[in-house]
Motif scaffolding. Structure first.
Motif, PDB file in Angstrom:
ATOM      1  N   SER F   3       7.965  -9.686 -12.967  1.00 17.27           N
ATOM      2  CA  SER F   3       6.939 -11.010 -12.080  1.00 17.27           C
ATOM      3  C   SER F   3       8.201 -12.057 -11.271  1.00 17.27           C
ATOM      4  O   SER F   3       9.049 -11.911 -11.996  1.00 17.27           O
ATOM      5  N   LEU F  15       3.480  -4.549  -8.471  1.00 17.66           N
ATOM      6  CA  LEU F  15       2.272  -4.272  -7.736  1.00 17.66           C
ATOM      7  C   LEU F  15       2.773  -2.609  -8.391  1.00 17.66           C
ATOM      8  O   LEU F  15       4.083  -1.784  -7.916  1.00 17.66           O
ATOM      9  N   ASP F  19      -2.405  -0.808 -10.985  1.00 18.68           N
ATOM     10  CA  ASP F  19      -2.692  -2.266 -10.452  1.00 18.68           C
ATOM     11  C   ASP F  19      -3.658  -1.767  -9.657  1.00 18.68           C
ATOM     12  O   ASP F  19      -4.527  -2.757  -8.551  1.00 18.68           O
ATOM     13  N   LYS F  20      -3.537   0.335  -8.857  1.00 14.38           N
ATOM     14  CA  LYS F  20      -4.352  -0.286  -7.678  1.00 14.38           C
ATOM     15  C   LYS F  20      -5.865  -0.282  -7.653  1.00 14.38           C
ATOM     16  O   LYS F  20      -6.080  -0.619  -6.707  1.00 14.38           O
ATOM     17  N   LEU F  23      -6.008  -4.476  -7.162  1.00 13.99           N
ATOM     18  CA  LEU F  23      -5.786  -4.754  -5.563  1.00 13.99           C
ATOM     19  C   LEU F  23      -7.309  -4.378  -4.953  1.00 13.99           C
ATOM     20  O   LEU F  23      -7.698  -4.592  -3.606  1.00 13.99           O
ATOM     21  N   ILE F  54       1.537   2.456  -2.504  1.00 15.76           N
ATOM     22  CA  ILE F  54       2.743   1.359  -3.560  1.00 15.76           C
ATOM     23  C   ILE F  54       4.113   1.736  -3.986  1.00 15.76           C
ATOM     24  O   ILE F  54       4.803   0.289  -3.762  1.00 15.76           O
ATOM     25  N   GLY F  70       2.443  -8.763  -5.007  1.00 17.24           N
ATOM     26  CA  GLY F  70       1.134  -9.305  -5.106  1.00 17.24           C
ATOM     27  C   GLY F  70       1.101 -10.935  -5.693  1.00 17.24           C
ATOM     28  O   GLY F  70       1.968 -11.351  -5.685  1.00 17.24           O
ATOM     29  N   LYS F  72      -0.626 -13.194  -8.152  1.00 23.92           N
ATOM     30  CA  LYS F  72      -1.750 -14.042  -9.022  1.00 23.92           C
ATOM     31  C   LYS F  72      -1.488 -15.617  -9.592  1.00 23.92           C
ATOM     32  O   LYS F  72      -1.165 -16.579  -9.225  1.00 23.92           O
ATOM     33  N   LEU F  77      -5.436 -11.642  -9.603  1.00 25.23           N
ATOM     34  CA  LEU F  77      -5.059 -11.118  -8.111  1.00 25.23           C
ATOM     35  C   LEU F  77      -5.185 -11.353  -7.242  1.00 25.23           C
ATOM     36  O   LEU F  77      -6.858 -10.940  -6.702  1.00 25.23           O
ATOM     37  N   MET F  80      -1.454 -10.749  -1.182  1.00 21.86           N
ATOM     38  CA  MET F  80       0.156 -10.212  -1.387  1.00 21.86           C
ATOM     39  C   MET F  80       0.885 -11.519  -0.687  1.00 21.86           C
ATOM     40  O   MET F  80       0.758 -12.092   0.277  1.00 21.86           O
TER      41      MET F  80
END
Lengths: 180, 180, 180, 180, 180, 180
Positions: F3, F15, F19-20, F23, F54, F70, F72, F77, F80
């Motif tokens: 990140s 991501l 993480d899907k 998301l 992704i 993403g 945050k 989240l 984007m």
């Protein structure tokens, strides 16, 4: 071999490997004139520099993603014209072109674009045709202006040219504005 | 869009995605007639069956390895003609074609091939042009015969056709035999 | 490593990277003899020229599209034999081969082909096996003749050879003609 | 077609598309027996499930990166053996195998590996040959032990098997340890 | 740009093209120190030798198959750490690393791994983390030992190092052994 | 995992597959709100619809051609942000973004862009950063305006949105205009 007739003097034609000598001659004999606005001119140092580029132009056409073709005047290659891409999602394309110095002043590119518009708006059902020109390139800017395109945008520093950025002017024509 | 003019009535033309409906109509309305000698006819059941095939034809052209193009008669698609491949090592190619039933009898394919020969022998500098036809396909065999090709070979069982093998006749014309 | 036994003296064998020195020696010591009919001989100037070619031969085999393998006589590499392609649609293939000068006269290639035929007609269920030979290559032509193949065709100017075109003779054998 | 003779009864053989029915029968008739240690068995539900896998095995061989081949006993397919990879940088490989239930007890795999070792150590000039076996697979573990491989390692939880992790035992043999 | 914070002094960071000068400096100024255990050091002779390697590291990450990232200490690149692969079938990975000579003795790599473990065991739900170290590399071996990894295996002659094979020691930690 | 910290509350993060679900929840719970300007929202009907997307985002990053990451807020989240491409020839990029409805009003995207600018102008040495926004999207247009970007262009009918074309406004900031 395969061409599109603009009028009795002018046609546009898909270039093939056996056209690369003529294409190189066109570039080489207009080198100083063309390099002013076209960064790639310096990289074309022999006909063979087109060996891997000509298939790229044709593969783009195969993928329905534009084309780059020769402009012929009375059978002689005098320039190129193309669609940089076709944005099918938004039904838009962008036209680019160049012409040799001694073929200037005859309206050749203007007539080519005029002849392309029915193909773009009717056959391909596009909605928007764009021409981007460097702000300082007066000759090139005159073409979309003459064709009734709207000067819609200055993209500041849009293009790197040897030692500085040029602003790019966007001209556009919408399907609804086009008089058939 | 891009075409090659054979005479005032006939032209051959690179097909694009937006031509697939017309191409499908041609096949579909000649289905019984064409399927006799063309095994792929049964597999084309809708215009979308051409979606992935049209780019293959154009990519072949981009790779300088032949082409498959439409034949137009007075602006109407009536058939296709093509070079199956170009064998650059041996400077040879093979021509294939088909024509709708109602466009028969006008010499359309013969004139197309006649118009292609200068391109093949002069522009591409090929040495040998071949036409392979099923032995039983009288109409198709008449074309190379009429054009002065030499009947050179019977390839026994050369082609599978639904439930049997057909012999294939090879006709060829060499650059040295061609009268310009 | 993997081979197909023809008889107690002869086998054919898939070549691998570690065979390239032996393969190069075979070519190099028969250079004058082989180059007469094989255009690629001049391009093989060191064992490393086979580094990228050997995988191509094996990938063809993996794709069920023919093979190119070594011919061994009493354990020594004396030539190569192969299927140039397999045309599954028409159930046909074409055999090619070469043999070192001092292995001539023993019927080695003839016996290899004889041993391949059951594989081609029974295992692969092919219908047609073809051998194409340059018209002037008497030694090579004797092989399909001896095996009962039919001389079916003269492909005029079929192959470019250094400074001229050679006619190619096609010999073929159909499954129905083969005596098991 | 291409095989490597282990002894008069046993050979290993590159599998091709036309072997997939026999291969499927082997798996299907040993399904319960094989699935205990081989996770992929459940995924092979028809001969066609091998259509895309057989070329992968052969492409690996083409890339000099191991192989997966059939084991034949008196001409009948009874198992498979292979090199999972070849680590050329470190000159090492890893052998895997399976055998049908009713071919057990004849030392077939042991003899296959014994026959492979000269190929691996001499032809390929490898330095290290590894066999990894699930800790609980007694039958399989007996093979490297019998061949004088060193039990070198327990890779804890090395392999997922349906509902739990199995430890993997690594056996290895170095070139220097191998008695020719 | 994108990083993972280990503690106030240490972070690990995806490297990009614009990091290649700093990365080269790290390697070049530790050349003698690093080449002892890392065979690739001799091949990195200029920053441009990383131009094609950096995208490979990132593509691996994109494919969910591990990563290779920079280790930063107070903002300075002092080493690299990575997952060589992720074996999703068996839920296992293997960690590798190197550190510049003058960053030794601060526990930097140990802390990086400690910080990676929750990501590996909780986010990725892996079951097994492995570290392989050359038997003679005392400094490197101390790290998994300190972190409570089990010394599980000696892979004899596991790695070629210039002129000899080194044994590789495998250390592993299972999810069930990890104290969160 | 990796990140870029914007401030104590906000970060942007690459991501990954794991993480899907989060998301998808973000999209699904803002479906009505987001679909107004984002045509792709209707196509995301389950977390698995991100499985193939992704990696595309990460491969773009690997190719140094932008990213999609993403946003945050306090670890959650909420949106984007991304660079659609990097035009290295002309040293330009274009920023895009979206934010969940309940994260609006906190300046989150504005702060993200502010934090990205030093990376774009200093690390990547870009000259021009562009933001294109639909003319009717007031909330989105406020962001570049607030950051001192110049409203430079109306691209007429620039974007197809369900049943009509929207004009696109281009805002741009040049390196020379940016106050560090």
């Amino acid at each position: 071999m395969f061409s599109y007739k603009v009028n009795d003097e002018i046609s546009i034609e898909l270039l093939q490997q056996h056209d690369k000598e003529e294409l190189y001659q066109l570039i080489d004999s207009n080198r100083e004139y063309l390099r002013k606005w076209l960064l790639w001119v310096d990289k074309r140092k022999s006909p063979d520099d087109f060996t891997s580029i000509i298939p790229i132009w044709l593969h783009n056409y195969a993928e329905n993603n534009g084309f780059d073709v020769g402009v012929k005047y009375n059978g002689k290659l005098v320039g190129m014209i193309g669609l940089h891409y076709i944005d099918w999602k938004n039904r838009a394309t962008s036209i680019g072109y160049f012409l040799s110095e001694d073929a200037q002043g005859k309206g050749i590119i203007t007539k080519c674009i005029e002849a392309l518009l029915p193909y773009l708006f009717i056959k391909l059902k596009l909605n928007r045709v764009e021409i981007q020109v460097a702000a300082g390139n007066e000759k090139s800017r005159a073409i979309p202006a003459r064709l009734g395109f709207t000067n819609e945008c200055v993209k500041r520093d849009g293009q790197w040219l040897y030692d500085h950025y040029e602003d790019l002017i966007t001209y556009s024509l919408l399907a609804s504005e086009w008089e058939k």
